[in-house]
Motif scaffolding. Sequence first.
Motif, PDB file in Angstrom:
ATOM      1  N   TYR A   1       9.207  16.047  41.314  1.00  0.00           N
ATOM      2  CA  TYR A   1       8.919  17.355  40.711  1.00  0.00           C
ATOM      3  C   TYR A   1       8.757  18.422  41.792  1.00  0.00           C
TER       4      TYR A   1
ATOM      5  N   GLU B   1      11.579  18.976  32.815  1.00  0.00           N
ATOM      6  CA  GLU B   1      11.673  17.554  32.480  1.00  0.00           C
ATOM      7  C   GLU B   1      10.977  16.709  33.540  1.00  0.00           C
TER       8      GLU B   1
ATOM      9  N   ARG C   1       7.295  16.965  32.997  1.00  0.00           N
ATOM     10  CA  ARG C   1       6.872  16.127  31.877  1.00  0.00           C
ATOM     11  C   ARG C   1       6.732  14.666  32.329  1.00  0.00           C
ATOM     12  N   LEU C   2       7.695  14.181  33.100  1.00  0.00           N
ATOM     13  CA  LEU C   2       7.635  12.808  33.600  1.00  0.00           C
ATOM     14  C   LEU C   2       6.465  12.620  34.562  1.00  0.00           C
TER      15      LEU C   2
END
Length: 89
Positions: free
Chosen positions: A27, A43, A46-47
């Motif tokens: 990220y 995304e 979120r992970l």
Amino acid sequence: MNVCIVSRMSFRDKGVRKACWESRDRYWACLDLPDIHRDHCLELRRLYEMACPVHWVKHFDRKRQYMEFKERIHSTPGGGDACVAVPRP
């Protein structure tokens, strides 16, 4: 007789910690890409949030903000070397 009850904090096992740190690093790497809008990293965010406990995410987010702040301070002319004139009595 006094009984001391110690609540055990759940320390993640090595594999879970590693997965958290790797998702955080992916990220952050996305955020560090030049000319990329943060929405493109949603995304991965979120992970990252799924892989790490909430309090770890808060800690890592604050750490990143501090690191970015330090970088901005040191990248400005005279940053980090600022002197404040103190009047003498």
